[in-house]
Scaffold this motif. Structure first.
Motif, PDB file in Angstrom:
ATOM      1  N   ARG A 192      14.440  21.280  35.500  1.00 65.43           N
ATOM      2  CA  ARG A 192      15.429  22.120  34.814  1.00 65.43           C
ATOM      3  C   ARG A 192      15.897  23.259  35.720  1.00 65.43           C
ATOM      4  O   ARG A 192      17.089  23.590  35.772  1.00 65.43           O
ATOM      5  CB  ARG A 192      14.833  22.697  33.531  1.00 65.43           C
ATOM      6  CG  ARG A 192      14.701  21.701  32.391  1.00 65.43           C
ATOM      7  CD  ARG A 192      14.121  22.375  31.164  1.00 65.43           C
ATOM      8  NE  ARG A 192      13.800  21.428  30.115  1.00 65.43           N
ATOM      9  CZ  ARG A 192      14.677  20.942  29.241  1.00 65.43           C
ATOM     10  NH1 ARG A 192      15.940  21.355  29.304  1.00 65.43           N
ATOM     11  NH2 ARG A 192      14.300  20.079  28.314  1.00 65.43           N
ATOM     12  N   SER A 221      19.648  18.972  32.217  1.00 68.61           N
ATOM     13  CA  SER A 221      18.886  19.618  31.141  1.00 68.61           C
ATOM     14  C   SER A 221      19.124  18.930  29.803  1.00 68.61           C
ATOM     15  O   SER A 221      18.189  18.766  29.001  1.00 68.61           O
ATOM     16  CB  SER A 221      19.265  21.098  31.039  1.00 68.61           C
ATOM     17  OG  SER A 221      18.733  21.832  32.116  1.00 68.61           O
ATOM     18  N   SER A 222      20.359  18.501  29.541  1.00 65.17           N
ATOM     19  CA  SER A 222      20.659  17.798  28.296  1.00 65.17           C
ATOM     20  C   SER A 222      19.904  16.478  28.237  1.00 65.17           C
ATOM     21  O   SER A 222      19.407  16.079  27.173  1.00 65.17           O
ATOM     22  CB  SER A 222      22.161  17.563  28.173  1.00 65.17           C
ATOM     23  OG  SER A 222      22.858  18.796  28.104  1.00 65.17           O
ATOM     24  N   ASP A 231      16.327  17.191  27.395  1.00 68.02           N
ATOM     25  CA  ASP A 231      16.191  17.519  25.970  1.00 68.02           C
ATOM     26  C   ASP A 231      16.012  16.248  25.146  1.00 68.02           C
ATOM     27  O   ASP A 231      15.203  16.205  24.205  1.00 68.02           O
ATOM     28  CB  ASP A 231      17.421  18.282  25.485  1.00 68.02           C
ATOM     29  CG  ASP A 231      17.465  19.701  26.001  1.00 68.02           C
ATOM     30  OD1 ASP A 231      16.410  20.213  26.434  1.00 68.02           O
ATOM     31  OD2 ASP A 231      18.558  20.306  25.964  1.00 68.02           O
ATOM     32  N   GLU A 278      12.512  14.487  26.145  1.00 65.55           N
ATOM     33  CA  GLU A 278      11.363  15.240  25.633  1.00 65.55           C
ATOM     34  C   GLU A 278      11.357  15.337  24.109  1.00 65.55           C
ATOM     35  O   GLU A 278      10.419  15.892  23.539  1.00 65.55           O
ATOM     36  CB  GLU A 278      11.352  16.649  26.231  1.00 65.55           C
ATOM     37  CG  GLU A 278      11.067  16.675  27.721  1.00 65.55           C
ATOM     38  CD  GLU A 278      10.982  18.105  28.239  1.00 65.55           C
ATOM     39  OE1 GLU A 278       9.852  18.571  28.489  1.00 65.55           O
ATOM     40  OE2 GLU A 278      12.028  18.750  28.375  1.00 65.55           O
ATOM     41  N   GLY A 279      12.378  14.813  23.458  1.00 62.31           N
ATOM     42  CA  GLY A 279      12.416  14.846  22.005  1.00 62.31           C
ATOM     43  C   GLY A 279      12.898  16.150  21.417  1.00 62.31           C
ATOM     44  O   GLY A 279      12.768  16.372  20.207  1.00 62.31           O
ATOM     45  N   LYS A 280      13.471  17.030  22.232  1.00 60.83           N
ATOM     46  CA  LYS A 280      13.977  18.298  21.717  1.00 60.83           C
ATOM     47  C   LYS A 280      15.301  18.112  20.991  1.00 60.83           C
ATOM     48  O   LYS A 280      15.678  18.947  20.160  1.00 60.83           O
ATOM     49  CB  LYS A 280      14.136  19.292  22.869  1.00 60.83           C
ATOM     50  CG  LYS A 280      12.821  19.680  23.530  1.00 60.83           C
ATOM     51  CD  LYS A 280      13.043  20.665  24.667  1.00 60.83           C
ATOM     52  CE  LYS A 280      11.715  21.088  25.303  1.00 60.83           C
ATOM     53  NZ  LYS A 280      11.925  22.043  26.416  1.00 60.83           N
ATOM     54  N   VAL A 281      16.005  17.057  21.348  1.00 54.69           N
ATOM     55  CA  VAL A 281      17.268  16.710  20.695  1.00 54.69           C
ATOM     56  C   VAL A 281      17.156  15.282  20.202  1.00 54.69           C
ATOM     57  O   VAL A 281      16.791  14.381  20.973  1.00 54.69           O
ATOM     58  CB  VAL A 281      18.461  16.855  21.662  1.00 54.69           C
ATOM     59  CG1 VAL A 281      19.739  16.329  21.021  1.00 54.69           C
ATOM     60  CG2 VAL A 281      18.636  18.311  22.080  1.00 54.69           C
ATOM     61  N   GLU A 282      17.455  15.052  18.946  1.00 58.70           N
ATOM     62  CA  GLU A 282      17.352  13.714  18.383  1.00 58.70           C
ATOM     63  C   GLU A 282      18.565  12.877  18.788  1.00 58.70           C
ATOM     64  O   GLU A 282      19.708  13.342  18.749  1.00 58.70           O
ATOM     65  CB  GLU A 282      17.258  13.780  16.860  1.00 58.70           C
ATOM     66  CG  GLU A 282      17.058  12.423  16.198  1.00 58.70           C
ATOM     67  CD  GLU A 282      16.914  12.530  14.697  1.00 58.70           C
ATOM     68  OE1 GLU A 282      16.878  11.478  14.022  1.00 58.70           O
ATOM     69  OE2 GLU A 282      16.842  13.669  14.185  1.00 58.70           O
TER      70      GLU A 282
END
Length: 299
Positions: free
Chosen positions: A73, A110-111, A114, A117-121
């Motif tokens: 990142r 970074s997107s 995300d 890593e499961g930070k954004v579905e």
């Protein structure tokens, strides 16, 4: 008479595949505990066209200790990269009556992290899988953490690599069955990669059919449609990937039928040969783990 001749051909090909394994192929992919000399590498592996897994071949690379989500990142998080997106993890693969290529999109590193890593579905499977030397072209900030070429490989072949690629994906991402027309090394920096390797002597056992090319397109509701490539190519050139298509793709494409075996990458029409209904010997199935390097050969 024709049936007897074909039966004889089938027997010879089946015997040839078995004899190849008995005479020079290994039942399992061998491990080397250190990098070979250029002469040894060419004599033992390049010349016989045999794969091997090498440990401790790039243990000096800073990437082994540095490459984690936080570092990536900071180093390249704002960089825009090419990412393949599919509904099921299978890119360049048969789906029904189509040979479907991924939805290629641009997004920041970074997107992508995300999503992984499961930070954004997301309903899709994301995979960085470009083969146009994307490490050098899209992520030059990371080249200092690796070697731009493997010295003993370059000396053995008498040339530098044509491409140095960076691949990153989640566990569901799959590289479909294919053949490479060149020697290559696959280095695992983090995680693991599962390979299924078939020798050239197994080529007659691989069935081909012809399929219309298509691409995945993700809808606003997250689902995916398959769009015939002719329709897909009507998009504006301003949205095209700078790497461009990997090769011209006119008309139908030869590849493995769905439900028979993992589908092959697109290949030239001359490779769409009739297959023989025989069961080949068992393939080699190595697991490649962190800091291990797999040598694969073109056929």
């Amino acid at each position: 008479m024709r049936t007897r001749k074909m039966d004889a051909v089938k027997k010879y090909l089946k015997d040839f595949a078995q004899e190849a394994r008995e005479l020079y192929l290994n039942e399992a992919v061998p491990y080397l505990e250190h990098a070979p000399s250029p002469l040894e590498f060419y004599r033992e592996w390049i010349g016989p066209n045999k794969p091997c897994i090498i440990r401790n071949a790039f243990s000096h690379w800073p990437a082994l200790s540095k490459w984690n989500p936080a570092y990536l990142r900071e180093a390249v998080g704002s960089k825009v990269i090419s990412v393949a997106v599919t509904p099921n993890g299978y890119a360049d693969a048969v789906n029904g009556d189509r040979f479907v290529m991924p939805d290629e999109r641009k997004m920041t590193f970074s997107s992508l992290l995300d999503v992984i890593e499961g930070k954004v579905e997301s309903k899709g499977v994301f995979y960085v899988q470009k083969q146009c030397s994307n490490l050098m072209e899209e992520l030059p900030e990371l080249t200092g953490d690796v070697e731009p070429h493997i010295p003993w490989m370059s000396e053995a072949l008498g040339k530098l690599p044509d491409a140095v690629n960076f691949w990153l994906g989640e566990a569901r991402a799959v590289t479909s069955m294919h053949k490479d027309h060149y020697e290559n090394l696959y280095c695992v920096i983090s995680g693991e990669k599962h390979f299924i390797l078939l020798p050239p002597s197994d080529r007659p056992f691989i069935p081909y059919e012809l399929y219309q090319p298509a691409v995945y397109r993700q809808r606003e509701d997250g689902g995916f449609d398959m769009v015939d490539e002719a329709e897909s190519e009507k998009v504006s050139t301003s949205t095209m990937d700078p790497c461009g298509p990997s090769e011209p793709r006119p008309g139908v494409l030869p590849c493995l039928p769905a439900g028979t075996a993992p589908p092959l990458h697109r290949e030239s029409r001359r490779d769409a040969l009739p297959s023989l209904p025989l069961v080949p010997p068992c393939p080699a199935v190595p697991w490649l783990h962190r800091s291990e390097l797999l040598v694969r050969h073109g056929v």
